[in-house]
Design an enzyme around this catalytic site. Structure first.
Site, PDB file in Angstrom:
ATOM      1  N   CYS A 271      15.145   8.707 -18.044  1.00 36.43           N
ATOM      2  CA  CYS A 271      14.998   7.701 -16.992  1.00 36.43           C
ATOM      3  C   CYS A 271      16.128   7.823 -15.948  1.00 36.43           C
ATOM      4  O   CYS A 271      16.093   8.732 -15.141  1.00 36.43           O
ATOM      5  CB  CYS A 271      14.891   6.310 -17.593  1.00 36.43           C
ATOM      6  SG  CYS A 271      13.966   5.200 -16.528  1.00 36.43           S
TER       7      CYS A 271
ATOM      8  N   HIS B  38      10.699   6.982 -21.255  1.00 34.94           N
ATOM      9  CA  HIS B  38      11.603   6.755 -22.388  1.00 34.94           C
ATOM     10  C   HIS B  38      10.982   7.309 -23.672  1.00 34.94           C
ATOM     11  O   HIS B  38      10.383   6.559 -24.441  1.00 34.94           O
ATOM     12  CB  HIS B  38      11.869   5.251 -22.558  1.00 34.94           C
ATOM     13  CG  HIS B  38      12.707   4.662 -21.480  1.00 34.94           C
ATOM     14  ND1 HIS B  38      14.080   4.665 -21.534  1.00 34.94           N
ATOM     15  CD2 HIS B  38      12.371   4.074 -20.315  1.00 34.94           C
ATOM     16  CE1 HIS B  38      14.555   4.087 -20.437  1.00 34.94           C
ATOM     17  NE2 HIS B  38      13.546   3.713 -19.680  1.00 34.94           N
TER      18      HIS B  38
ATOM     19  N   GLU C 117      12.293   7.998 -26.335  1.00 41.85           N
ATOM     20  CA  GLU C 117      12.910   7.416 -27.540  1.00 41.85           C
ATOM     21  C   GLU C 117      12.063   6.309 -28.155  1.00 41.85           C
ATOM     22  O   GLU C 117      12.128   6.058 -29.356  1.00 41.85           O
ATOM     23  CB  GLU C 117      14.328   6.908 -27.228  1.00 41.85           C
ATOM     24  CG  GLU C 117      14.430   5.683 -26.319  1.00 41.85           C
ATOM     25  CD  GLU C 117      14.504   6.002 -24.826  1.00 41.85           C
ATOM     26  OE1 GLU C 117      14.005   7.060 -24.411  1.00 41.85           O
ATOM     27  OE2 GLU C 117      15.045   5.168 -24.067  1.00 41.85           O
TER      28      GLU C 117
HETATM   29  N1  GLN Z   1      17.540   2.071 -12.642  1.00 46.80           N
HETATM   30  C1  GLN Z   1      16.485   3.024 -12.623  1.00 46.80           C
HETATM   31  C2  GLN Z   1      15.193   2.438 -12.094  1.00 46.80           C
HETATM   32  O1  GLN Z   1      15.020   1.260 -12.049  1.00 46.80           O
HETATM   33  C3  GLN Z   1      16.283   3.622 -13.991  1.00 46.80           C
HETATM   34  C4  GLN Z   1      15.809   2.641 -15.001  1.00 46.80           C
HETATM   35  C5  GLN Z   1      16.020   3.098 -16.416  1.00 46.80           C
HETATM   36  O2  GLN Z   1      16.809   3.982 -16.687  1.00 46.80           O
HETATM   37  N2  GLN Z   1      15.332   2.468 -17.354  1.00 46.80           N
HETATM   38  O3  GLN Z   1      14.318   3.179 -11.710  1.00 46.80           O
END
Ligand code: GLN
Length: 542
Positions: A387, A516, A518
């Site tokens: 992410c 994600h 994970e």
């Molecule tokens: N801050 C970034 C976004 O909002 C990544 C979010 C995250 O890592 N879950 O796109």
């Protein structure tokens, strides 16, 4: 069918492992041939966990259907091996919101709507709905917090009411903590006795007491708790710190906890099959070589203490893959801000077999992450970005390979001339109207995997589903230039043409994913990308 409900409440202190105990018990009940689900009740007024700082509350776990929940839901998914949906998570805020909405819609037929019974009744409806949706024969309901707090009283009241209505179908387990003060050198049961009395004050008598401690509970103390707390001695369960949380089901099995729970509900085991699970825990035990993985983040420190809860699923995903690769992960928490204050310190990363940057938000630490990524890219150190960890890859590549020194994400610099990561379509109104709660791109989406990429080799599939939680994304305006400079797009969402994965060639492993992974890794189904990452890290170690 009479669905059964076992409420799991906490005594003495928080953080003793109610979630893990519930999940481990759930697994052993499942192994006896029953359909099991688990619910988490959080006493917070927040409608979901998405608006809470992970340092305070731990990881925000994202469900398949896009709910932002407590990390315990992730623990249930990992132990039970199922997807758990929105219906299985509730908070005080969520419960009150539906009561108030219902009142606004005249659904109470002109009655005076009261905290009692209407709020506990809403809780009961939600619990029963979740059990029905999962078609569970046994539902474990974990009540967050500790008995004696004002916060969770209405949930305990709901549990008491359910027990009054159907005493044969409702049971209670107290997960308590037994300290062994070093100055005394003896395990003390008194706090647990007080916790049971406090629970009694809410009209609830526990049927089981699960005793968490650093040490095993001995027979004299089992009997003491039994006598003072009116619980059968064999219902007093010893739950000492385990080598790994995945060994807890076996620990419960030794004390026949699941069988006793079934018996309590007038049921008996239909089968007994923990073999797959045991095969997994054997892998953990057998792994000898340690592989050193560095996780660069910022949600670790509270005062003088270092916590890893904010990245719980990441940690577990590493552990699962490591077990299957036959290695023992040695995970180090590295603070991104260090590399901002002392840029030369990034050279410490060469001592690692793999570096991972998980999700994140905001400006604190981002420059440090970008510096670290440049280092691991240039030094051929295996890198896995999740992410924000993927978004930082794109920024780093744009800055240092394409030479756009001002390249950034609009999250941090809305005015940059090179917004390589930009706000997603449809999110402008969210920012303008400040409607932040539950409005990110959340839940499961498809990703088409580009043939010939490392990601494709890892997945062995053309199309995968992964869970998301973000507001910003790869800016397609820079796609062509980034690709011609060597940043390979290895995954794309087919519906919206969003870049979901990037990687580079001529590197042992350097992948960033917008989702994600994970959240999908499970003990019996390690995630393919984590598998590849650990495989390469193990190779580097050798
Ligand atoms: N801050 C970034 C976004 O909002 C990544 C979010 C995250 O890592 N879950 O796109």
């Amino acid at each position: 069918m009479h669905r059964k409900f076992l409420f799991i409440v906490g005594g003495v202190m928080s953080g003793v492992g109610k979630g893990t105990s519930a999940a481990a018990l759930g697994l052993t009940l499942k192994a006896k041939g029953y359909r099991v689900t688990a619910i988490k009740v959080d006493p917070y007024v927040n409608v979901d966990a998405g608006t809470m700082n992970p340092v305070e509350h731990g990881e925000v776990f994202v469900t398949k259907d896009g709910d932002e929940t407590d990390q315990d839901i992730g623990t249930y998914e990992r132990f039970l091996g199922v997807d758990i949906g929105k219906a299985n998570y509730m908070t005080t805020g969520r419960v009150y919101r539906s009561v108030i909405e219902r009142e606004r819609n005249l659904e109470y037929g002109g009655k005076c709507v009261e905290v009692v019974p209407h709020v506990p009744e809403e809780v009961i409806t939600r619990i029963k709905t979740a059990a029905e949706e999962a078609d569970a024969e046994i539902t474990l309901v974990e009540v967050g917090g500790t008995v004696g707090e004002y916060q969770n009283l209405l949930f305990l009241e709901a549990a008491r009411m359910m027990h009054v209505d159907t005493p044969d179908d409702v049971g209670f387990a107290l997960v308590s903590y037994l300290p062994v003060p070093p100055s005394i050198g003896e395990m003390k049961t008194k706090p647990t006795q007080y916790a049971v009395r406090t629970l009694n004050g809410t009209g609830i008598q526990p049927d089981f007491v699960i005793c968490r401690s650093t040490l095993e509970l001995d027979q004299p103390r089992k009997e003491k708790i039994s006598r003072f707390c009116s619980v059968a001695w064999n219902h007093v369960i010893s739950a000492p710190d385990a080598k790994s949380i995945y060994h807890i089901p076996e620990l419960f099995e030794q004390q026949q906890l699941a069988e006793l729970v079934l018996k309590h509900f007038g049921l008996s085991p239909r089968q007994n099959d923990l073999s797959e699970w045991r095969a997994f825990t054997n892998k953990i035990t057998e792994a000898k070589t340690s592989v050193k993985i560095g996780v660069i983040g910022k949600y670790f420190s509270t005062g003088k203490f270092v916590l890893s809860d904010a990245y719980l699923s990441v940690l577990e995903a590493i552990k699962h893959a490591a077990a299957y690769q036959g290695v023992k992960p040695e995970i180090h928490w590295l603070n991104a801000e260090t590399y901002e204050e002392k840029p030369e310190q990034v050279s410490e990363l060469s001592a690692y077999d793999g570096i991972l940057i998980p999700g994140g938000f905001g400006s604190r630490g981002i420059e440090g992450k970008i510096k670290a990524i440049q280092y691991v890219r240039e030094q051929q150190i295996p890198y896995f970005g999740l992410c924000y960890g993927m978004q930082c890859v794109v920024i780093e590549y744009a800055r240092n390979v394409l030479g756009w020194s001002d390249a950034h994400t609009q999250e941090i610099d809305a005015q940059t001339a090179h917004p390589v990561i930009h706000l997603m379509e449809g999110q402008e109104t969210v920012i303008r109207d400040k409607t932040y709660g539950g409005t990110m791109r959340l839940g499961e989406y498809a990703c088409a995997v580009t043939p010939g990429t490392v990601a494709h080799t890892a997945y062995g599939a053309e199309r995968v589903m992964e869970r998301h939680r973000h507001r910003y994304e790869f800016n397609n305006a820079y796609w062509a230039e980034l690709e011609s400079a060597g940043l390979v797009v290895s995954g794309v969402n087919p519906e919206k043409n969003l870049v979901e994965m990037v990687e580079i060639q001529n590197h042992p492993f350097f992948i960033g994913v917008q989702f994600h992974p994970e959240f999908l890794s499970r003990p019996l189904r390690p995630h393919p990308l984590f598998m590849k990452f650990l495989e390469v890290a193990a190779k580097r170690h050798r």
